[in-house]
Design an enzyme around this catalytic site. Structure first.
Site, short mmCIF file in Angstrom:
data_model
loop_
_atom_site.label_atom_id
_atom_site.label_comp_id
_atom_site.label_asym_id
_atom_site.label_seq_id
_atom_site.Cartn_x
_atom_site.Cartn_y
_atom_site.Cartn_z
N TRP A 109 0.83 -1.22 0.00
CA TRP A 109 0.00 0.00 0.00
C TRP A 109 0.86 1.26 0.00
O TRP A 109 1.84 1.36 0.73
CB TRP A 109 -0.86 0.00 1.27
CG TRP A 109 -1.52 1.31 1.56
CD1 TRP A 109 -0.97 2.38 2.24
CD2 TRP A 109 -2.83 1.73 1.17
NE1 TRP A 109 -1.87 3.42 2.30
CE2 TRP A 109 -3.03 3.04 1.66
CE3 TRP A 109 -3.86 1.12 0.46
CZ2 TRP A 109 -4.22 3.75 1.46
CZ3 TRP A 109 -5.05 1.83 0.26
CH2 TRP A 109 -5.21 3.13 0.75
N ASP A 145 -0.26 9.15 0.38
CA ASP A 145 0.24 10.50 0.06
C ASP A 145 1.72 10.57 -0.35
O ASP A 145 2.57 9.90 0.27
CB ASP A 145 0.14 11.42 1.29
CG ASP A 145 -1.18 11.32 2.01
OD1 ASP A 145 -2.10 10.66 1.51
OD2 ASP A 145 -1.27 11.92 3.09
N GLN A 177 3.68 7.71 1.88
CA GLN A 177 3.03 6.95 2.93
C GLN A 177 2.99 5.49 2.50
O GLN A 177 2.46 5.18 1.41
CB GLN A 177 1.60 7.49 3.14
CG GLN A 177 1.55 8.86 3.79
CD GLN A 177 1.87 8.78 5.27
OE1 GLN A 177 1.02 8.45 6.07
NE2 GLN A 177 3.12 9.06 5.64
N SER A 185 1.99 12.03 7.11
CA SER A 185 2.56 12.87 6.05
C SER A 185 3.37 14.06 6.56
O SER A 185 3.19 14.51 7.69
CB SER A 185 1.44 13.37 5.13
OG SER A 185 1.00 12.28 4.37
N ARG A 232 -2.08 17.75 11.73
CA ARG A 232 -1.11 16.96 10.95
C ARG A 232 -0.68 17.60 9.64
O ARG A 232 -1.24 18.57 9.19
CB ARG A 232 -1.69 15.57 10.68
CG ARG A 232 -3.00 15.54 9.92
CD ARG A 232 -3.50 14.09 9.80
NE ARG A 232 -4.77 14.04 9.10
CZ ARG A 232 -5.94 14.18 9.69
NH1 ARG A 232 -6.00 14.36 10.99
NH2 ARG A 232 -7.06 14.14 8.98
N1 DQQ Z 1 -2.96 10.62 4.93
C1 DQQ Z 1 -3.84 11.75 5.06
C2 DQQ Z 1 -3.02 12.68 5.88
C3 DQQ Z 1 -2.30 11.80 6.83
C4 DQQ Z 1 -1.98 10.62 5.97
C5 DQQ Z 1 -4.23 12.30 3.74
C6 DQQ Z 1 -2.03 9.32 6.71
O1 DQQ Z 1 -3.80 13.64 6.56
O2 DQQ Z 1 -1.13 12.38 7.35
O3 DQQ Z 1 -4.50 11.34 2.79
O4 DQQ Z 1 -1.71 8.25 5.85
#
Ligand code: DQQ
Length: 487
Positions: free
Chosen positions: A23, A26, A42, A88, A151
């Protein structure tokens, strides 16, 4: 087995970045350093789903933004301050050449906090190892942040006073906001009283903010710390949880750390701001790369068929695009990075293929070696606009609805005309990318649509239409050109 055959076997894409398996979501911290492009993302190293969210930062390197090699994960959830996930964030090269990452950690109490990590050896061209200092988190969750939504730090930029700034998405009293923190040393951060942006109550959560400068003229990109002023303006980009990205051009004041939109009439709800892309694209992140002096945008695209488990991978990154400000000072323009053209191999067609297609008919572009990967450039000549249908003004605010209403098969005055891509032999499956021209008052409006309603026979796949009106003068130009990367 060549690359295309490999992709065909795995059902993988060709132009879009993908790790070998598992998987991804971001894009994180894209960076150009010591002649190498770094791309982080990510990543769940344990499987093809987001899973429990205990994500890592995957890391790949490239010399040309096209061919990538995986290196080991830059960040894994290993410390109290990120044990439930390394979310992220962004990368910044500090003076003296030391790359730093600011990222969100989900800590042992499941709180979202901001952490820093530094490249262990800045001279390592692959930047393989990253260390997290024990003073983390460098920005704990503020007391007034609600819903544990805090975040996705932006790339840090440096003001004229020498202090670093970073923007962080936060829910404050139920309002989606971007808070600014300042630091002299990248380790101790203090919150600025004024937020950079506060949304309406309809958007309590904002993700992946991005603030960057753009030149008012020309296509060259600018380093993130370039101050606003003569010839330089800024762009604030926000991701809105409905998996859509929106941006606004405006004036960023680096003394007050505030942002004044160039189009205040669009309001504070980013869903009425402009879009990079009217398709399916989220959590975008741009960076400046000094090699070709351009700003490049990355963005995540997810699948909707829930098939990650079956095929062992999920998530792609849309091909990188160069980004600059249009002459109107309000709209961004983008184009696939030029390196993608190095992938062109078998030329099909060209001027000798120039053809006419009967109204209601279609012609196959014969000779494409693999339907899995094609870089298609088409020019549609529009000889006659007389039969253009009149636009019902109600559609001016809903071009997507108009695309859905008319589809690609309802005959119009001028159009639909365009391409059917990823088509099965019997045409039962295909994706239509097409145009329609409408008469509106004393001018013409060109609607561009992507119709996914026939893209797949599978149940559960998103079958929608995307669309927008284009800012082209079809009466003067008498043609519309289209480039489509099929992969
Ligand atoms: N994905 C979100 C973000 C977070 C991340 C956006 C977590 O807000 O940091 O797709 O995988």
């Amino acid at each position: 087995m060549n690359g295309i055959e490999q992709h065909r076997r795995d059902g993988r894409t060709a132009y879009h970045f993908q790790p070998a398996k598992n998987w991804q979501n971001d894009p994180n911290g894209p960076m150009y350093h010591n002649g190498m492009y770094h791309f982080f993302y990510q990543y769940n190293p344990h499987g093809p789903t987001w899973g429990s969210g205990k994500l890592s930062w995957g890391h790949s390197v490239s010399g040309d933004l096209v061919n990538w090699a995986a290196v080991e994960n830059a960040l894994d959830p290993t410390a109290d301050f990120d044990i439930n996930g390394c979310y992220s964030g962004s990368a910044t090269v500090l003076p003296g050449g030391r790359p730093a990452i600011l990222y969100t950690g989900k800590n042992a109490d499941n709180e979202q906090v901001q952490n820093v990590a530094f490249a262990k050896n800045p001279a390592d061209p692959l930047l393989c190892e990253w260390e997290k200092p024990s003073c983390n988190p460098v920005i704990p969750i503020p007391a007034d942040v609600t819903g544990n939504n805090f975040r996705d730090p932006t790339e840090a930029w440096r003001g004229r006073d020498g202090l670093w700034r970073v923007g962080v998405g936060a829910e404050v009293g139920g309002l989606g906001s971007v808070l600014v923190f300042r630091s002299a040393d990248f380790l101790r951060w203090e919150r600025n009283a004024a937020p950079l942006h506060v949304s309406s109550r309809d958007i309590p959560e904002l993700e992946c903010p991005d603030l960057f400068p753009v030149a008012e003229r020309g296509t060259e990109g600018l380093d993130v710390s370039t101050p606003g002023g003569a010839g330089v303006t800024h762009v604030l980009k926000l991701s809105d949880l409905a998996r859509e990205d929106h941006y606004m051009v405006g004036r960023y004041d680096d003394a007050a750390d505030t942002f004044v939109p160039a189009e205040p009439e669009r309001g504070v709800d980013c869903r009425s701001w402009r879009r990079f892309d009217h398709g399916h694209l989220y959590a975008s992140k741009s960076f400046y790369e000094a090699r070709k002096k351009r700003r490049v945008l990355w963005a995540w695209v997810d699948e909707t068929d829930g098939g990650g488990v079956g095929r062992g991978w999920a998530g792609i990154q849309a091909f990188p695009r160069a980004l600059w400000l249009d002459g109107d000072g309000k709209r961004l323009v983008q184009w696939p990075v030029e390196e993608i053209e190095t992938l062109r191999r078998n030329r099909v067609g060209g001027v000798e293929w120039a053809t006419e297609v009967e109204a209601g008919g279609r012609k196959e572009i014969a000779g494409i070696v693999s339907s899995q990967q094609a870089d298609v450039e088409v020019v549609f000549e529009i000889a006659n606009l007389e039969e253009a249908e009149t636009l019902d003004p109600k559609w001016l605010v809903d071009p997507r609805g108009l695309c859905a209403e008319k589809g690609a098969s309802v005959h119009g005055g001028v159009g639909p005309f365009g391409l059917l891509v990823m088509a099965s032999g019997d045409l039962e499956e295909h994706t239509a990318v097409f145009f329609r021209v409408f008469r509106h008052l004393d001018t013409y409006k060109v609607l561009m649509c992507t119709d996914l309603t026939q893209s797949s026979r599978k149940e559960g796949v998103l079958k929608t239409s995307y669309g927008a009106f284009l800012d082209v003068d079809v009466e003067k130009d008498k043609f519309i050109s289209l480039r489509t990367l099929v992969s």
